[in-house]
Design a protein around this motif. Structure first.
Motif, mmCIF file in Angstrom:
data_model
loop_
_atom_site.group_PDB
_atom_site.id
_atom_site.type_symbol
_atom_site.label_atom_id
_atom_site.label_comp_id
_atom_site.label_asym_id
_atom_site.label_seq_id
_atom_site.Cartn_x
_atom_site.Cartn_y
_atom_site.Cartn_z
ATOM 1 N N GLY A 91 65.502 118.434 44.755
ATOM 2 C CA GLY A 91 65.185 119.821 44.491
ATOM 3 C C GLY A 91 65.868 120.403 43.272
ATOM 4 N N ILE A 92 66.561 119.568 42.509
ATOM 5 C CA ILE A 92 67.307 120.005 41.325
ATOM 6 C C ILE A 92 66.651 119.407 40.078
ATOM 7 C CG2 ILE A 92 69.559 120.010 40.182
ATOM 8 C CD1 ILE A 92 70.758 119.467 42.984
ATOM 9 N N PRO A 93 66.399 120.219 39.047
ATOM 10 C CA PRO A 93 65.815 119.664 37.824
ATOM 11 C C PRO A 93 66.611 118.467 37.316
ATOM 12 C CG PRO A 93 65.814 122.050 37.723
ATOM 13 C CD PRO A 93 66.610 121.674 38.953
ATOM 14 N N SER A 94 65.915 117.446 36.827
ATOM 15 C CA SER A 94 66.573 116.236 36.338
ATOM 16 C C SER A 94 65.777 115.650 35.186
ATOM 17 C CB SER A 94 66.698 115.201 37.470
ATOM 18 O OG SER A 94 65.422 114.795 37.916
ATOM 19 N N ASN A 109 70.745 125.000 34.394
ATOM 20 C CA ASN A 109 70.240 124.679 35.726
ATOM 21 C C ASN A 109 71.361 124.299 36.689
ATOM 22 O OD1 ASN A 109 67.077 124.602 35.897
ATOM 23 N ND2 ASN A 109 67.594 123.859 33.855
ATOM 24 N N TYR A 110 72.379 123.605 36.197
ATOM 25 C CA TYR A 110 73.497 123.230 37.059
ATOM 26 C C TYR A 110 74.342 124.443 37.430
ATOM 27 C CZ TYR A 110 72.404 118.340 35.925
ATOM 28 O OH TYR A 110 71.788 117.123 35.792
ATOM 29 N N ALA A 111 74.454 125.408 36.531
ATOM 30 C CA ALA A 111 75.173 126.639 36.856
ATOM 31 C C ALA A 111 74.529 127.340 38.048
ATOM 32 C CB ALA A 111 75.208 127.572 35.646
ATOM 33 N N VAL A 112 73.209 127.323 38.079
ATOM 34 C CA VAL A 112 72.473 127.963 39.171
ATOM 35 C C VAL A 112 72.786 127.302 40.509
ATOM 36 C CG1 VAL A 112 70.174 128.383 40.122
ATOM 37 C CG2 VAL A 112 70.603 128.774 37.693
ATOM 38 N N VAL A 113 72.763 125.988 40.552
ATOM 39 C CA VAL A 113 72.935 125.282 41.825
ATOM 40 C C VAL A 113 74.394 125.238 42.271
ATOM 41 C CG1 VAL A 113 73.214 122.937 40.896
ATOM 42 C CG2 VAL A 113 72.151 123.270 43.128
ATOM 43 N N THR A 126 75.886 117.622 49.979
ATOM 44 C CA THR A 126 75.959 116.202 49.632
ATOM 45 C C THR A 126 74.914 115.850 48.580
ATOM 46 O OG1 THR A 126 76.798 115.582 51.816
ATOM 47 C CG2 THR A 126 75.746 113.853 50.526
ATOM 48 N N GLU A 127 73.706 116.357 48.748
ATOM 49 C CA GLU A 127 72.641 116.109 47.768
ATOM 50 C C GLU A 127 73.002 116.679 46.404
ATOM 51 O OE1 GLU A 127 68.691 116.085 50.661
ATOM 52 O OE2 GLU A 127 69.269 117.930 49.643
ATOM 53 N N ILE A 128 73.564 117.877 46.411
ATOM 54 C CA ILE A 128 73.929 118.525 45.150
ATOM 55 C C ILE A 128 74.993 117.723 44.415
ATOM 56 C CG2 ILE A 128 75.065 120.548 44.157
ATOM 57 C CD1 ILE A 128 73.688 122.213 46.344
ATOM 58 N N VAL A 129 76.037 117.350 45.121
ATOM 59 C CA VAL A 129 77.129 116.597 44.498
ATOM 60 C C VAL A 129 76.617 115.289 43.909
ATOM 61 C CG1 VAL A 129 79.282 115.348 44.943
ATOM 62 C CG2 VAL A 129 78.951 117.634 45.899
ATOM 63 N N ARG A 130 75.807 114.570 44.641
ATOM 64 C CA ARG A 130 75.318 113.264 44.181
ATOM 65 C C ARG A 130 74.320 113.371 43.036
ATOM 66 N NH1 ARG A 130 74.720 110.050 50.014
ATOM 67 N NH2 ARG A 130 76.955 110.191 50.546
ATOM 68 N N GLN A 131 73.642 114.502 42.919
ATOM 69 C CA GLN A 131 72.681 114.671 41.852
ATOM 70 C C GLN A 131 73.308 115.251 40.586
ATOM 71 O OE1 GLN A 131 69.713 113.660 41.281
ATOM 72 N NE2 GLN A 131 69.480 114.766 39.346
ATOM 73 N N VAL A 132 74.264 116.158 40.745
ATOM 74 C CA VAL A 132 74.782 116.915 39.611
ATOM 75 C C VAL A 132 75.979 116.248 38.937
ATOM 76 C CG1 VAL A 132 75.924 119.079 38.979
ATOM 77 C CG2 VAL A 132 73.902 119.115 40.464
ATOM 78 N N PHE A 133 76.886 115.639 39.712
ATOM 79 C CA PHE A 133 78.134 115.120 39.151
ATOM 80 C C PHE A 133 78.059 113.649 38.772
ATOM 81 C CE2 PHE A 133 79.470 118.907 41.387
ATOM 82 C CZ PHE A 133 80.418 119.452 40.526
ATOM 83 N N VAL A 134 78.939 113.268 37.849
ATOM 84 C CA VAL A 134 79.056 111.858 37.466
ATOM 85 C C VAL A 134 79.486 111.056 38.689
ATOM 86 C CG1 VAL A 134 79.534 112.306 35.027
ATOM 87 C CG2 VAL A 134 81.418 112.266 36.671
#
Length: 269
Positions: A91-94, A109-113, A126-134
């Motif tokens: 659900g996060i732009p990529s 986009n990451y600021a928003v999430v 968990t989904e956010i961390v795995r998608q957004v962070f290194v």
């Protein structure tokens, strides 16, 4: 940077008002307001120890707008007409472009999430961390988040142990980027500042923490990994903020309806 320094402050300033615009009990004072809104700033404190970890990486970085201290050009946030991404993950732009504009779009986009109500929900977090962070920061961040968002902590916000709000009292934390600025850029790293405004609080009839607004700037250190821009670290600070207007505050029903009916955006430069 230690966990005790003051570079990660955000969403901790509430207006001094005598009563609740939703008609509920009087606000409990500045200290109780701070305890409520800390949730959307706790992310900064949790990862403050690793903030700006890549600044000494040795990459050849260049400054946006010329010499240090120079004002960015008007093109810094001028619209280009280019779509930021063609896909989403969790659900996060990529799939952002491997250039300055792609880094700006990713940061917005990451600021928003990262300052959203979803960060409070166990499964979604968990989904956010795995998608957004290194990848090498994900495990430690998940552990820190789980320790921070305890059942008691969430209960104080009016949320259940899974981070969900009561049906008639939706919890709101929504961020709107105003503009972006690249402060350094190389082929593998980028530092981007995102100027934001947002709304946060509980849209309920009897809440003592009604939805209010704030202004802040998020600084994100990005790294190019797995064919996308990922967050290595970030921090936040208050402002810049305009002079408050004289808009009439909406009631709880109007605010809750707006939150449910109006969706968010995918942000491009």
């Amino acid at each position: 940077m230690s966990l005790g320094d003051d570079t990660g402050q955000t969403r901790t300033r509430m207006p001094e008002r005598g009563g609740d615009p939703y008609g509920g009990a009087r606000r409990g004072g500045r200290s109780s307001s701070r305890s409520m809104v800390t949730v959307v700033g706790v992310v900064v404190l949790l990862i403050a120890a690793i903030a700006f970890a890549n600044r000494g990486s040795g990459d050849s970085a260049t400054e946006e707008g010329g010499a240090a201290g120079a004002s960015p050009t008007s093109a810094a946030t001028a619209p280009s007409g280019e779509k930021p991404v063609d896909a989403k993950a969790a659900g996060i732009p990529s799939g952002f472009a491997h250039d300055r504009q792609g880094a700006e779009s990713a940061a917005a986009n990451y600021a928003v999430v990262l300052v959203s109500a979803d960060i409070l929900k166990t499964a979604r977090r968990t989904e956010i961390v795995r998608q957004v962070f290194v990848s090498d920061k994900q495990a430690s961040l998940e552990e820190r988040f789980d320790k921070a968002y305890t059942k008691e902590f969430l209960s104080n916000l009016g949320l259940d142990e899974n981070g969900n709000a009561a049906a008639n009292s939706p919890y709101v934390s929504r961020t709107m980027p105003i503009g972006t600025k690249v402060t350094s850029y190389s082929d593998t790293t980028a530092a981007v500042e995102v100027w934001c405004t947002g709304v946060f609080g509980t849209a309920g009839e009897k809440t003592t923490n009604p939805v209010t607004s704030d202004w802040f700037t998020m600084s994100l250190q990005l790294h190019w990994a797995d064919d996308d821009w990922k967050v290595d670290s970030f921090s936040q600070k208050d402002g810049p903020a305009p002079v408050p207007g004289d808009d009439k505050a909406s009631n709880a029903e109007e605010m809750a309806k707006a939150v449910q009916e109006y969706g968010g955006f995918t942000y491009a430069r």
